[in-house]
Design a protein around this motif. Sequence first.
Motif, PDB file in Angstrom:
ATOM      1  N   UNK A 101       0.865  -1.179   0.000  1.00 15.19           N
ATOM      2  CA  UNK A 101       0.000   0.000   0.000  1.00 15.19           C
ATOM      3  C   UNK A 101       0.900   1.227   0.000  1.00 15.19           C
ATOM      4  N   UNK A 102       0.578   2.170  -0.861  1.00 16.64           N
ATOM      5  CA  UNK A 102       1.385   3.385  -1.030  1.00 16.64           C
ATOM      6  C   UNK A 102       0.439   4.570  -1.077  1.00 16.64           C
ATOM      7  N   UNK A 103       0.741   5.604  -0.326  1.00 19.43           N
ATOM      8  CA  UNK A 103      -0.068   6.821  -0.400  1.00 19.43           C
ATOM      9  C   UNK A 103       0.761   7.937  -1.026  1.00 19.43           C
ATOM     10  N   UNK A 104       0.241   8.503  -2.116  1.00 22.22           N
ATOM     11  CA  UNK A 104       0.902   9.610  -2.812  1.00 22.22           C
ATOM     12  C   UNK A 104      -0.126  10.702  -3.050  1.00 22.22           C
ATOM     13  N   UNK A 105       0.200  11.902  -2.676  1.00 19.93           N
ATOM     14  CA  UNK A 105      -0.698  13.043  -2.889  1.00 19.93           C
ATOM     15  C   UNK A 105      -2.106  12.758  -2.366  1.00 19.93           C
TER      16      UNK A 105
END
Length: 180
Positions: free
Chosen positions: A67-71
């Motif tokens: 899981x990756x959170x960007x912007x």
Amino acid sequence: MHQFLIVSDIHGDRKILEQIIQKWSGQVDGIFYNGDSELAANDPVFDGVSTVIGNMDDDPDFVDARATTIDGITFFQTHGHLYDATVPGQWANLSEMDEAANEAGAEVVLFGHTHLEGAEVYDHKLFINPGSIRLPKGPHADLGGTYAVLTADDQHFVVTFYNRQQEPVPSLTVKVNRPL
Ligand SMILES: [Mn+2]
């Protein structure tokens, strides 16, 4: 507005991945590669790229999922084989990836494995399969391979698919309203 590059299933065609990343590098806020590269996890082509393991990858340094959170957008990324993604005659089985994406609090799910490009809203999430850039299957296999670019603003997600010549294929574009 934010843009994200999504590529999968090059199956050894390192050159096309290099070309695609070269085209989009600096223009996108994140680059995702969804498995079945048949390359090493530490290959320089993956510098700055979020990767996962595919069923044809043998380097244990690839992760199963992430899981990756960007912007402010949380992505759940996996190849698909570990979540039973393949369904004969259909685009994909999304239910197992959906459960994992719920646990991750994801809004967008990125996968590959089936070599069938597409984007679809399911259980308030946007599922995107960029297709295989080398070994495409399904009704649009005659394109010779696809990858995807996700464009996000506060009100919309737009998924645009591109061919190996790096030209957009407008007939495949998927636009959905946010919130999903
Ligand atoms: Mn594959």
